[in-house]
Design a protein around this motif. Structure first.
Motif: not given
Lengths: 115, 114
Positions: B32, B97-100
């Motif tokens: 991402y 999962d590109s969570w920050g």
């Protein structure tokens, strides 16, 4: 919604002093993180949290502590400030699960100067 | 870990011309790639993003391209306007999962002169 709120916006410290940068979000986001921004170095991850009670170190964690006792708050503590910690600090949040689009929602930033 | 390099560090363009900013990343697991715009004294704000299963994405005057094989992605701004003047950051996600948790580039200062 206020979004991500950081306080204070500006702070001057003397070397060796301690302080806490506050970050609060009202979007019920599970994920929260702290970045520091220095000229020519972009944003570097200090600490992050995937939910209440869970924190982990990022790229530049030394000299900083965090805790996450609630979903809303993610304070960043400087235990003994050093001039190298002079920077602009950004708190960011994002939702988990299907609501997560990848976007980070940033606070307005806190400019810290350590003399 | 992931390493993101961004070029150029400064970019001056005449109003109406195009601007291109390039980033390379090192971790093939990154999937991402967002771009953030930061105006002077303001917070970074997402302007466009792309995922690894897409080669190009466009939103009005801005577009992003991704070359997974070469591990580089680029931001294209066409018909630049003075309000495009800002610092632009690319980033790559360090988790699937590109969570920050992102690695950011060093930023590009774009100046659009009338």
């Amino acid at each position: 919604n206020a979004g991500v709120t950081q306080t204070p916006k500006f702070q001057v410290l003397k070397t060796g002093q301690s302080m806490t940068l506050q970050c609060a979000q009202d979007m019920n986001h599970e994920y929260m993180s702290w970045y520091r921004q220095d000229p020519g170095m972009g944003l570097r991850l200090i600490h992050y949290s995937v939910g209440a009670g869970i924190t982990d170190q990022g790229e530049v964690p030394n000299g900083y502590n965090v805790s996450r006792s609630t979903t809303e708050d993610f304070p960043l503590r400087l235990l003994s400030a050093a001039p190298s910690q002079t920077s602009v600090y950004f708190c960011a949040s994002s939702p988990a699960g299907t609501a997560n689009t990848g976007e980070l929602f940033f606070g307005e930033g806190s400019r810290l100067t350590v003399l | 870990g992931e390493n993101v390099e961004q070029h150029p560090s400064t970019l001056s363009v005449q109003e109406g011309d195009s601007a291109v900013i390039k980033c390379t990343y090192s971790d093939s697991a990154s999937n991402y790639f967002p771009w953030y715009k930061q105006e002077l004294g303001k917070r970074p704000q997402l302007i466009i993003d792309i995922r690894s299963n897409v080669g190009e994405k466009k939103d009005q005057r801005i577009a992003v391209t991704l070359n997974k094989t070469a591990k580089h992605f680029s931001l294209h701004i066409t018909e630049t306007q003075p309000e495009d003047s800002a610092v632009y950051f690319c980033a790559a996600s360090l988790t699937t999962d590109s969570w920050g948790k992102f690695q950011f580039g060093a930023g590009t200062q774009v100046v659009v002169t009338p």
